[in-house]
Design an enzyme around this catalytic site. Structure first.
Site: not given
Ligand code: NAD
Length: 500
Positions: A150, A174, A177, A227, A282, A385
């Protein structure tokens, strides 16, 4: 509530078969502003089929022709920057200038990817043997999936889409959401820019859709950002199903401040990097490591003053330092983490929980910047985090201890050092176990033509995002060994050919 954000398939909105919807909030008010359709596995099957058919035609376009679509997209996106930024900030909560930065960092990777004709050039060796020439070519993988978080709803999809399309792949995106509208608008704009319908499709969803993509036999590669627990799940599932995968996870970025640093410069850098975008980056800095008690006292005093003077405002503000957090769960998680820090004995110097909503922000998920001093490496405040506007100060006695602190953390995304000592900076850049390093630069996000990626629990897979690595990730190499003139006749040989 009538507006539904639909999937975008074959160049138009598409409902699919699922009736599940998820709320998309206005973080300034905590109210639902629209809903997004959540797909199901049978939708994924249909979208992948559409993508595979479109990819065959797209891959046959020459690289320059493909690059021109990206160039036209750049023109459209720049023309519509303000509308895109307003839509982005309305769902995410980041301020308008920060939203424009989100889009701009994405466009810079599209600019890089317009170099596809050059970047896709192979290697050629003449006369590797008698009449033998050897050359390599880079060919697209087919249909690739991009699963994005997000917190950068424009930048990260564009980091995936640009190189993947330029290499001749079709993309199933994808997006998160939580803020799905800008990714759909991006896909529409690609079609307006001349991308054949079906080459870039957007399917919304949660775990159901992601898991269907991870096991689909016609998805060749998966690029994920989010994450760490989900990154690990995506990486292990995708690779177990024979896919190429690069999965980027969470972070806990440290910033070391040596005694010789310009303290105002360091404090300003930390202020923007820790509390900007409400800490939802991040590459945000969440741990400051001042070296020596005097440095720490001075730094904490300067940070406290800056934290108290932060302007918290609505996301449509041009002047606020930070907007609201993205959702109620994020707000609760950050408040819980702050309370845990207090309970564990860290010193809460500035409590962002005390900051109220700005005008027009009743019900929104607003919070000021929090500053903790005397945090230790065993506290959850330090280990986990938080992904919110919370900065922890871990005091170190000397440079070696500060380096050990940074290297001891399980995450290894970004790190920075502030110093005037070139020897120390050079030693740090060499020894720190982190993917991206800043020297007197707080958020060392590499420019588009270098690559972006973390180490340890921040990244899974071999190749980084954007830069030359992205062209490697989205292509596979074919090597051709040919012999001319065809008239050479040296009979059958039963020995492996060598260069002897
Ligand atoms: P998230 O892991 O909750 O979601 C990321 C994606 O995975 C979304 O599209 C979500 O719909 C999907 N998803 C969520 N739960 C899932 C599951 N159980 N099974 C399969 N898919 C699932 O992350 P977020 O809250 O959207 O974003 C924040 C996180 O992203 C933080 O941890 C941040 O550090 C990380 N991030 C990392 C980078 C990087 O380059 N390392 C960059 C941006 C954000």
């Amino acid at each position: 509530m009538s507006e539904i954000v639909e999937h975008f398939v074959s160049g138009k909105p598409w409902t699919g078969s699922s009736e599940r919807l998820s709320d998309v909030y206005d973080p300034n008010r905590g109210t639902v502003q629209r809903r997004v359709r959540l797909g199901m596995p049978s939708d994924v099957d249909e979208v992948v089929e559409v993508s595979a058919a479109a990819q065959r035609e797209w891959a046959a376009w020459n690289p320059q022709r493909r690059a021109r679509v990206l160039m036209r997209f750049l023109t459209l996106a720049n023309e519509q920057m303000d509308e895109l930024a307003a839509l982005l900030s309305s769902e995410h909560g980041k301020t308008l200038p920060d939203a424009r930065g989100d889009i701009q960092r994405g466009l810079e990777v599209i600019e890089f990817a317009t170099g596809a004709p050059h970047l896709l050039k192979g290697e050629y060796s003449t006369d590797a043997g008698p009449g033998v020439d050897v050359y390599s070519m880079r060919q697209p993988l087919g249909v690739v999936a991009a699963i994005t978080p997000f917190n950068f709803p424009a930048m990260i999809p564009l980091w995936k889409i640009g190189p993947a399309l330029a290499c001749g792949n079709a993309v199933v995106l994808k997006p998160s959401e939580r803020d799905p509208s800008v990714p759909v608008r991006i896909a529409e704009m690609f079609v307006e820019a001349g991308l054949p319908p079906g080459v870039l499709n957007v399917v919304h969803g949660d775990k159901e859709v992601v898991d269907a993509l991870l096991v689909h036999p016609d998805i060749a590669a998966v690029g994920f950002v989010g994450s760490t627990p989900i990154a690990e799940h995506v990486y292990s599932t995708a690779t177990a199903h024979g896919k190429r995968a690069q999965c980027f996870g969470g972070a806990k970025n440290h910033l070391l401040v040596l005694p010789d640093a310009d303290m105002d410069q360091a404090a300003d850098a930390l202020t923007g990097a820790a509390w900007g975008s409400a800490g939802q980056r991040c590459m945000a800095i969440s741990v400051a490591v001042p070296v020596g008690e005097q440095t720490a006292d001075l730094l904490v005093a300067k940070l406290a003053e800056r934290a108290r003077n932060l302007t918290v405002g609505r996301s449509d503000s041009e002047t606020a330092d930070l907007g609201p957090l993205v959702g109620a769960d994020a707000d609760e998680r950050v408040r819980r983490a702050i309370q845990a820090g207090v309970d564990e004995g860290a010193e809460l110097v500035v409590d962002g929980r005390e900051v109220g909503a700005p005008e027009g922000g009743d019900g929104g998920w607003f919070m000021g910047g929090s500053l903790f001093d005397r945090v230790t490496t065993v506290m959850s405040l330090y280990r986990d985090e938080i992904f919110g506007p919370v900065l922890s100060v871990v005091r170190a006695a000397n440079y070696d201890e500060a380096l050990r602190v940074a290297n001891g953390h399980r995450y290894g995304n970004g790190v920075a050092i502030f110093t005037r000592d070139g020897d120390a900076a050079r030693d740090f850049a060499s020894k720190v176990e982190t993917g991206m390093v800043g020297v007197n630069v707080p958020i060392p996000v590499p420019i588009a033509y270098h690559t972006f990626g973390g180490w340890k629990a921040s990244g899974f897979g071999d190749l980084n995002q954007h830069g030359p690595d992205s062209f490697k990730f989205y292509t596979r190499t074919k090597t051709v060994t040919s012999r001319w003139p065809s008239g050479i006749k040296d009979g059958a040989s039963f020995v492996i050919p060598t260069m002897s």
